[in-house]
Every structure is written in C-alpha cells, then in structure tokens.
Design a protein around this motif. Structure first.
Motif, PDB file in Angstrom:
ATOM      1  N   ILE A 123     -51.635  55.594 -39.053  1.00 28.99           N
ATOM      2  CA  ILE A 123     -50.315  55.646 -38.625  1.00 28.99           C
ATOM      3  C   ILE A 123     -49.864  57.178 -39.068  1.00 28.99           C
ATOM      4  N   ILE A 124     -50.030  57.310 -40.299  1.00 30.16           N
ATOM      5  CA  ILE A 124     -49.577  58.518 -41.127  1.00 30.16           C
ATOM      6  C   ILE A 124     -51.035  58.971 -41.788  1.00 30.16           C
ATOM      7  N   PRO A 125     -51.320  60.389 -41.585  1.00 33.08           N
ATOM      8  CA  PRO A 125     -50.383  61.281 -40.861  1.00 33.08           C
ATOM      9  C   PRO A 125     -50.538  61.498 -39.341  1.00 33.08           C
ATOM     10  N   GLN A 126     -51.994  61.398 -38.644  1.00 32.67           N
ATOM     11  CA  GLN A 126     -52.107  61.465 -37.383  1.00 32.67           C
ATOM     12  C   GLN A 126     -51.054  60.777 -36.386  1.00 32.67           C
ATOM     13  N   GLY A 127     -50.853  59.637 -36.628  1.00 31.13           N
ATOM     14  CA  GLY A 127     -49.833  59.029 -35.678  1.00 31.13           C
ATOM     15  C   GLY A 127     -48.588  59.701 -35.708  1.00 31.13           C
ATOM     16  N   GLY A 145     -56.017  50.450 -42.936  1.00 24.03           N
ATOM     17  CA  GLY A 145     -55.669  49.689 -43.817  1.00 24.03           C
ATOM     18  C   GLY A 145     -54.978  50.465 -44.802  1.00 24.03           C
ATOM     19  N   GLY A 146     -55.151  51.703 -45.219  1.00 24.18           N
ATOM     20  CA  GLY A 146     -54.630  52.526 -46.241  1.00 24.18           C
ATOM     21  C   GLY A 146     -53.297  52.741 -46.135  1.00 24.18           C
ATOM     22  N   ASP A 147     -52.909  53.164 -44.994  1.00 21.80           N
ATOM     23  CA  ASP A 147     -51.743  53.479 -44.570  1.00 21.80           C
ATOM     24  C   ASP A 147     -50.514  52.304 -44.517  1.00 21.80           C
ATOM     25  N   LEU A 148     -51.063  51.388 -43.970  1.00 18.11           N
ATOM     26  CA  LEU A 148     -50.605  49.944 -43.548  1.00 18.11           C
ATOM     27  C   LEU A 148     -50.116  49.430 -44.603  1.00 18.11           C
ATOM     28  N   TYR A 149     -51.041  48.956 -45.500  1.00 20.53           N
ATOM     29  CA  TYR A 149     -51.100  48.387 -46.722  1.00 20.53           C
ATOM     30  C   TYR A 149     -50.243  49.012 -47.961  1.00 20.53           C
ATOM     31  N   ALA A 150     -50.403  50.490 -48.048  1.00 22.50           N
ATOM     32  CA  ALA A 150     -49.791  51.335 -49.147  1.00 22.50           C
ATOM     33  C   ALA A 150     -48.604  51.855 -48.393  1.00 22.50           C
ATOM     34  N   LEU A 151     -48.228  52.913 -49.005  1.00 26.75           N
ATOM     35  CA  LEU A 151     -47.050  53.681 -48.564  1.00 26.75           C
ATOM     36  C   LEU A 151     -45.928  52.648 -48.111  1.00 26.75           C
ATOM     37  N   GLY A 152     -45.362  52.047 -49.016  1.00 22.99           N
ATOM     38  CA  GLY A 152     -44.458  51.101 -48.975  1.00 22.99           C
ATOM     39  C   GLY A 152     -42.951  51.452 -49.121  1.00 22.99           C
ATOM     40  N   VAL A 172     -56.031  47.197 -35.138  1.00 18.03           N
ATOM     41  CA  VAL A 172     -56.184  46.920 -36.495  1.00 18.03           C
ATOM     42  C   VAL A 172     -57.416  46.471 -37.001  1.00 18.03           C
ATOM     43  N   MET A 173     -57.811  46.256 -38.091  1.00 20.25           N
ATOM     44  CA  MET A 173     -58.860  45.678 -38.575  1.00 20.25           C
ATOM     45  C   MET A 173     -58.910  44.145 -38.933  1.00 20.25           C
ATOM     46  N   ASN A 174     -57.776  43.540 -39.082  1.00 24.13           N
ATOM     47  CA  ASN A 174     -57.822  41.865 -39.325  1.00 24.13           C
ATOM     48  C   ASN A 174     -56.557  41.440 -38.698  1.00 24.13           C
ATOM     49  N   ALA A 175     -56.404  40.094 -38.890  1.00 26.26           N
ATOM     50  CA  ALA A 175     -55.260  39.331 -38.459  1.00 26.26           C
ATOM     51  C   ALA A 175     -54.089  39.448 -39.368  1.00 26.26           C
ATOM     52  N   ASP A 176     -54.304  39.569 -40.709  1.00 21.80           N
ATOM     53  CA  ASP A 176     -53.132  40.116 -41.641  1.00 21.80           C
ATOM     54  C   ASP A 176     -52.263  41.527 -41.126  1.00 21.80           C
ATOM     55  N   MET A 177     -53.046  42.466 -40.952  1.00 16.41           N
ATOM     56  CA  MET A 177     -52.977  43.766 -40.556  1.00 16.41           C
ATOM     57  C   MET A 177     -52.218  43.847 -39.398  1.00 16.41           C
ATOM     58  N   ARG A 178     -52.536  42.821 -38.533  1.00 15.67           N
ATOM     59  CA  ARG A 178     -51.913  42.726 -37.231  1.00 15.67           C
ATOM     60  C   ARG A 178     -50.428  42.324 -37.291  1.00 15.67           C
ATOM     61  N   GLU A 179     -50.225  41.252 -38.309  1.00 13.31           N
ATOM     62  CA  GLU A 179     -48.981  40.497 -38.471  1.00 13.31           C
ATOM     63  C   GLU A 179     -48.126  41.661 -39.209  1.00 13.31           C
ATOM     64  N   ARG A 180     -48.693  42.556 -39.868  1.00 10.92           N
ATOM     65  CA  ARG A 180     -47.615  43.413 -40.794  1.00 10.92           C
ATOM     66  C   ARG A 180     -47.492  44.713 -39.613  1.00 10.92           C
ATOM     67  N   SER A 301     -51.457  50.407 -55.832  1.00 12.10           N
ATOM     68  CA  SER A 301     -50.511  51.128 -54.922  1.00 12.10           C
ATOM     69  C   SER A 301     -50.313  50.120 -53.657  1.00 12.10           C
ATOM     70  N   GLY A 302     -50.962  49.186 -53.810  1.00 16.53           N
ATOM     71  CA  GLY A 302     -50.757  48.220 -52.554  1.00 16.53           C
ATOM     72  C   GLY A 302     -51.988  48.423 -51.549  1.00 16.53           C
ATOM     73  N   ASP A 303     -52.745  49.181 -51.609  1.00 20.12           N
ATOM     74  CA  ASP A 303     -53.901  49.902 -50.594  1.00 20.12           C
ATOM     75  C   ASP A 303     -54.952  48.547 -50.919  1.00 20.12           C
TER      76      ASP A 303
END
Length: 397
Positions: A123-127, A145-152, A172-180, A301-303
């Motif tokens: 998502i960041i930076p390319q998106g 994962g890295g940008d979605l879980y971190a960068l909060g 996304v890579m998994n169901a939890d990431m989809r919800e996020r 970092s949340g990652d």
C-alpha cells in the motif's frame, strides 16, 4: 498494449525484487509476473539496487529500474525498505527522493506503456505513488503484511485508507489482513485472500532424489528468512538450547540486522549461519532438511509475517514444518497433518514441539508428506490464474 499483441499491458510496481535472477532475494514479484505473461504484457518498474541492471528482458516480461539517489548510497530498496530504515535511520534521507523518483517514473511508464491496469505491491509506498501518479489507471494493490500491520500512526493510516478506497481490488495474504484492510476502507466485495505463489515443482523436484530424511545422525533443522525481530529466530535459539544438542543441527539461511546478536546467542550450539542463498542453493538446503521452523512473532513495531513464501517452498520440498499460530501461517499449515503449530512467542511450547518432532521419525515423514500435498494449492501457476482473474475484473469494473 504493445503492437501486434492482443494481451493488455500490465504495469507492475514493487520495491523488493532480485538484482539478478535467482540471487536469493525474494522473487515472488518476478515469479508472478512471469506467470501473468500468458494473459498480459507485464512491465515491471522497480527502484535501482546495487548490481541491478537498468533494464532486463526475458521470460515474457520487461523490467526497468529507476534511479533515485547518489549511486554510492542508493541501497534503500536492497531487501525490505521498512527493515532497512529501522536498521539504519540515515536511510530516511533517501525516502523523499525515492518517492519523487518513483512518481515521475510511473508517469513516464503510463505514457509509454499505456497500461490497462496497474498492480502495486504494498500500500505504501507503491500503492500511494500509483494513486497520485496514475489516478485514472485501474489499480490493484497487494499487501504482504509489513505496511498493513505496521505504519500505524495517524498519517500513515490516513494514507493507507486513501489508497485502499481508491483501489479497484485489494489482495492480502490471510483472513486477518483482509479484515484489517476492510476496516481501513477497502471494499469487502473486491478484497481477496490471495497469497503469493511458490515454485512448487522446482523445490519438489530438488527433494525428489531423497529416499529418506535423517536416517541417522542429528535431525537437520532449517530456518529461512531475514534476520529481523518478526521472524522469531531469537526464540528458536532459546527453545533449542533446552534440547539435547546431540540430537539436532540448525542451518539458518538469510541475513539482516540481527545476525550478530543471533550468532552470539548460538555460539555454543550446533547452528550454522550461511547467509542469503541463491534460489538453486536454497532448493538444495530445503531438500536436505528434515524440519523447517518458522517461529514468527509480532515485532515491537507491529510488523508481522503475512505468509512467508519460504514456508511454502519448504513445504513443497516435503519438509515437516513447525510454525507459530500467526494468521497466514496457521492457514497454510493444518496442525497434525502438514505441520505442527505453536502459540506465537511461547518458547516452552516451541521447545516441546521441536523435541517431539526431533524424536519421532515417522511423525516427520507423515507431516512432510502432508506438507508437500498442501503446498500444491500454492503453486505459482495456480496463483497466477487467480491474479489474472482479479486484474481482468479490475479492468472491466
């Protein structure tokens, strides 16, 4: 679309990409681009890295690298950007130049290639750059994962929200990431769990010549990944330190900022750090291993990992696997069938699982066979078909 071609043009933006084919840098972007060449004309736009050619052609894809900083220090994208910045704060100086150079490179590519669709990894930076530089081109965003879980922080969250709301589709890579992602504004109807693919056949073929694993001697353990906090290798060493060292040997494949500390922690243990391997060498390492361990944790970092391709490659090789129960890993591995799963961060549970699998050869064989079968559903050809469908739907929407 190129002359005399009926395939639509696909512009791919990424920041992690091999400097040379098979050099050991994660190649999931290249692998998928090659798989998509049957349906599209892929043009891959990536940042310059040391030893990387300005342009490449082959396997049905074209690659161009854009320059963004003084050549001597231009290493922001050599590996993972977030981890590179965390390991050396001075690399933040490269970030604004990177963003600006990528913006203008995308603008030029849109004019020259006239893409029917744009596929941005992260998502960041390319998106974000795609959102600004090519607002009229249908956009599909893939986050690993890295940008979605971190960068909060609030600014990053606002930027991510802007990109996800604009995208025609999000993977996304998994169901939890989809919800996020949906919570940040992605459409539920076009947000899909679509992990990266692995070269299943290549890793399976490399392991096919082995008639048995660990017939005698120590059980051969393997850990693959960047040597950073989220991989959990520091916990793996703590767990193994409580198991008879005569019964096992660990090979650690990868490099990163935590290598020195991990080597110190493993000083009195049967552990070999071999650094980053070429893809060919990694296939042999997987083929020779009895058990592959992925003790991933959530970093400060949340990652955290989404679903490591290295796990899928080890499974394709017929390795028994031990993984933490983080989202993505627990979706790829069926506990007791294709591997063992332990609570993330629990050293005692990890030790017990490792002791069990080290001491039980029939269990290792059974889990390895189950892992090889499970890996078939993550073959890059199958994954490429799914991504082709998502990209074509984005063009039509």
């Amino acid at each position: 679309m190129t002359p005399n071609s009926s395939r639509p043009s696909l512009l791919i933006l990424a920041s992690t990409y091999p400097a040379r084919v098979g050099d050991g840098t994660p190649s999931f972007v290249r692998d998928l681009a090659v798989g998509l060449a049957a349906s599209f004309e892929p043009f891959v736009l990536i940042p310059a890295v040391p030893d990387g050619a300005a342009e490449e052609h082959g396997d049905g894809i074209r690659v161009r690298r854009f320059r963004f900083f003084f050549r001597r220090w231009e290493d922001l994208a050599a590996g993972a950007i977030l981890e590179n910045v965390r390991s050396r704060k001075s690399r933040m100086l490269q970030v604004p130049f990177f963003m600006a150079a990528q913006f203008f490179a995308v603008r030029r590519a849109v004019r020259s290639e006239r893409p029917a669709v744009l596929h941005a990894y992260w998502i960041i930076p390319q998106g974000l750059v795609a959102r600004w530089a090519a607002p009229r081109v249908p956009l599909v965003v893939t986050t690993l994962g890295g940008d979605l879980y971190a960068l909060g922080d609030p600014v990053s969250r606002a930027l991510k929200r802007s990109v996800l709301r604009h995208a025609r589709a999000v993977t996304v890579m998994n169901a939890d990431m989809r919800e996020r992602a949906i919570a940040l504004g992605a459409s539920p109807n076009t947000t899909h769990v679509m992990p990266m693919g692995a070269q299943v056949a290549q890793f399976a073929d490399a392991a096919a010549g082995r008639l048995s694993r660990a017939a005698d001697g120590p059980v051969r353990l393997l850990a693959v990944g960047r040597l950073v906090e989220k991989k959990g290798f520091h916990l793996l060493l703590k767990a193994l330190a409580q198991i008879d060292p005569a019964t096992w040997h660990l090979t650690v494949v990868g490099d990163g900022p935590e290598r020195h500390g991990l080597e110190e922690a493993a000083a009195d243990l049967p552990v070999a750090f071999v650094g980053q391997l070429t893809r060919e060498a990694l296939t042999h390492a997987d083929a020779e291993a009895d058990v592959a361990v992925f003790p991933s944790v959530r970093a400060a970092s949340g990652d955290q990992d989404g679903l490591p391709v290295a796990l899928l490659e080890a499974m394709a090789s017929g390795c028994a696997v031990v993984v933490s129960d983080l989202p993505g890993l627990d979706e790829a591995v069926e506990p007791g069938v294709s591997g063992l799963s332990v609570p993330s961060g629990d050293v005692t549970a990890l030790r017990d699982a490792l002791a069990t699998i080290i001491g039980d050869a029939p269990l290792r064989a059974s889990l390895g066979a189950g892992a090889a079968l499970r890996a078939q559903s993550f073959d890059v050809a199958t994954v490429a078909d799914a991504y082709a469908g998502a990209l074509e739907a984005a063009i039509r929407s």
